[in-house]
Design an enzyme around this catalytic site. Structure first.
Site, short mmCIF file in Angstrom:
data_model
loop_
_atom_site.label_atom_id
_atom_site.label_comp_id
_atom_site.label_asym_id
_atom_site.label_seq_id
_atom_site.Cartn_x
_atom_site.Cartn_y
_atom_site.Cartn_z
N PRO A 142 16.12 -15.01 -9.75
CA PRO A 142 17.51 -14.55 -9.81
C PRO A 142 17.97 -13.81 -8.55
O PRO A 142 17.21 -13.06 -7.96
CB PRO A 142 17.52 -13.61 -11.02
CG PRO A 142 16.10 -13.22 -11.23
CD PRO A 142 15.29 -14.40 -10.79
N ASN A 143 19.21 -14.08 -8.21
CA ASN A 143 19.92 -13.42 -7.10
C ASN A 143 19.46 -13.85 -5.71
O ASN A 143 20.03 -13.43 -4.71
CB ASN A 143 19.86 -11.88 -7.21
CG ASN A 143 20.50 -11.38 -8.48
OD1 ASN A 143 21.65 -11.71 -8.74
ND2 ASN A 143 19.78 -10.64 -9.30
N ARG A 169 23.66 -10.48 -0.12
CA ARG A 169 23.20 -9.28 -0.84
C ARG A 169 22.37 -8.37 0.07
O ARG A 169 21.53 -8.85 0.84
CB ARG A 169 22.38 -9.68 -2.10
CG ARG A 169 20.98 -10.19 -1.80
CD ARG A 169 20.24 -10.65 -3.03
NE ARG A 169 19.71 -9.56 -3.83
CZ ARG A 169 18.56 -9.63 -4.49
NH1 ARG A 169 17.80 -10.73 -4.43
NH2 ARG A 169 18.14 -8.63 -5.21
N TYR A 174 17.13 -7.47 2.69
CA TYR A 174 16.69 -8.87 2.65
C TYR A 174 17.04 -9.67 3.91
O TYR A 174 16.61 -10.82 4.04
CB TYR A 174 17.28 -9.56 1.41
CG TYR A 174 16.85 -8.90 0.12
CD1 TYR A 174 15.52 -8.93 -0.28
CD2 TYR A 174 17.76 -8.22 -0.68
CE1 TYR A 174 15.11 -8.30 -1.45
CE2 TYR A 174 17.36 -7.59 -1.86
CZ TYR A 174 16.03 -7.64 -2.23
OH TYR A 174 15.63 -7.02 -3.39
N ASN A 190 9.02 -16.93 -5.73
CA ASN A 190 9.53 -15.57 -5.67
C ASN A 190 10.27 -15.35 -6.99
O ASN A 190 11.42 -15.76 -7.14
CB ASN A 190 10.48 -15.38 -4.49
CG ASN A 190 10.95 -13.93 -4.37
OD1 ASN A 190 10.77 -13.14 -5.30
ND2 ASN A 190 11.55 -13.58 -3.24
N ALA A 211 13.53 -10.31 -9.54
CA ALA A 211 13.48 -9.20 -10.51
C ALA A 211 12.58 -9.51 -11.71
O ALA A 211 12.00 -8.60 -12.32
CB ALA A 211 14.89 -8.86 -10.98
N GLU A 213 2.72 -15.87 -4.73
CA GLU A 213 3.96 -15.13 -5.01
C GLU A 213 4.44 -14.48 -3.72
O GLU A 213 3.65 -13.83 -3.02
CB GLU A 213 3.69 -14.06 -6.09
CG GLU A 213 4.91 -13.20 -6.38
CD GLU A 213 4.75 -12.37 -7.65
OE1 GLU A 213 4.30 -12.91 -8.68
OE2 GLU A 213 5.08 -11.17 -7.59
N HIS A 257 7.39 -11.99 -1.85
CA HIS A 257 8.53 -11.07 -1.88
C HIS A 257 8.99 -10.83 -0.46
O HIS A 257 8.16 -10.57 0.42
CB HIS A 257 8.16 -9.74 -2.54
CG HIS A 257 7.80 -9.91 -3.98
ND1 HIS A 257 8.74 -10.12 -4.96
CD2 HIS A 257 6.60 -9.95 -4.59
CE1 HIS A 257 8.13 -10.28 -6.12
NE2 HIS A 257 6.84 -10.18 -5.93
N ARG A 309 9.26 0.42 -2.29
CA ARG A 309 10.58 0.54 -2.91
C ARG A 309 10.51 1.36 -4.20
O ARG A 309 9.54 2.09 -4.41
CB ARG A 309 11.16 -0.87 -3.14
CG ARG A 309 11.29 -1.62 -1.79
CD ARG A 309 12.02 -2.91 -1.94
NE ARG A 309 13.39 -2.72 -2.40
CZ ARG A 309 14.15 -3.71 -2.86
NH1 ARG A 309 13.68 -4.95 -2.91
NH2 ARG A 309 15.38 -3.47 -3.27
C1 DQA Z 1 12.31 -9.42 -4.33
C2 DQA Z 1 12.00 -7.99 -4.78
C3 DQA Z 1 12.49 -7.76 -6.21
O1 DQA Z 1 12.20 -6.42 -6.61
C4 DQA Z 1 13.98 -7.96 -6.30
O2 DQA Z 1 14.42 -7.84 -7.63
C5 DQA Z 1 14.42 -9.26 -5.72
C6 DQA Z 1 13.78 -9.75 -4.50
C7 DQA Z 1 11.94 -9.67 -2.86
O3 DQA Z 1 11.88 -10.84 -2.49
O4 DQA Z 1 11.75 -8.71 -2.09
O5 DQA Z 1 15.40 -9.85 -6.18
O6 DQA Z 1 11.53 -10.31 -5.11
#
Ligand code: DQA
Length: 161
Positions: A9-10, A17, A22, A73, A76, A97, A99, A106
């Site tokens: 998501p996102n 964002r 990011y 990835n 959240a 995985e 990030h 964080r």
């Molecule tokens: C993320 C880190 C997560 O905590 C966050 O919710 C994301 C992006 C990252 O790629 O750093 O949406 O996975």
């Protein structure tokens, strides 16, 4: 070799964002870069992004028998989703995985990844370059798995003779 790239998501909002966290690259730009390095190594990539947990579970399940590894990835959902963790365990494929940010630097709620427990390894904090690193690692792991499988098949054939 085929690898599924699964984005949670996102991540479709990358480039818009929280750029201070990011960076400025969009998801399409990241995927374009990945395609470049993958094709040089004979790796085929299948991209998928969803904001819905169930769709991510469905996509992971579809990986069984169709791809050799998963680069994911879960965004959240990394911090909340037992369903995604279980799906990764169920298909039991080599999985990295990724990030973009360093989740350990964080908020406390981001410092635990539930899904990471079903991954072969985790890359965190290298920005979009983490996808590239993940791809290199996964390509190597899948190649090793295939080599072991080929050896086993050969050994079984010799026993059968
Ligand atoms: C993320 C880190 C997560 O905590 C966050 O919710 C994301 C992006 C990252 O790629 O750093 O949406 O996975």
């Amino acid at each position: 070799m085929k690898i599924a790239v699964i984005q949670g998501p996102n991540l479709n909002m990358l480039g818009i964002r929280e750029q201070h966290i990011y960076g400025p690259m969009s998801l399409d730009q990241i995927h374009e870069q990945m395609k470049g390095s993958a094709s040089q190594n004979g790796v085929e990539l299948e991209f998928f992004q969803s904001n819905l947990e169930g769709e991510l579970v469905d996509r992971i399940q579809e990986c069984l028998g169709t791809v050799d590894g998963i680069l994911i990835n879960p965004a959240a959902f990394s911090h909340t989703s037992i369903a995604i963790k279980d799906a990764l365990s169920a298909v039991n494929l080599p999985t990295i995985e990724v990030h973009i940010s360093n989740i350990y630097k964080r908020e406390e709620f981001r410092q635990k990844s539930i899904t990471a427990g079903s991954s072969t390894g985790v890359i965190t904090g290298f920005g979009p370059f983490g996808y590239h690193l993940g791809l290199i690692a996964l390509t190597q792991i899948v190649a090793e798995v295939k080599a072991v499988e080929a050896q086993q098949t050969e050994a079984q054939a010799e026993v059968a003779e």
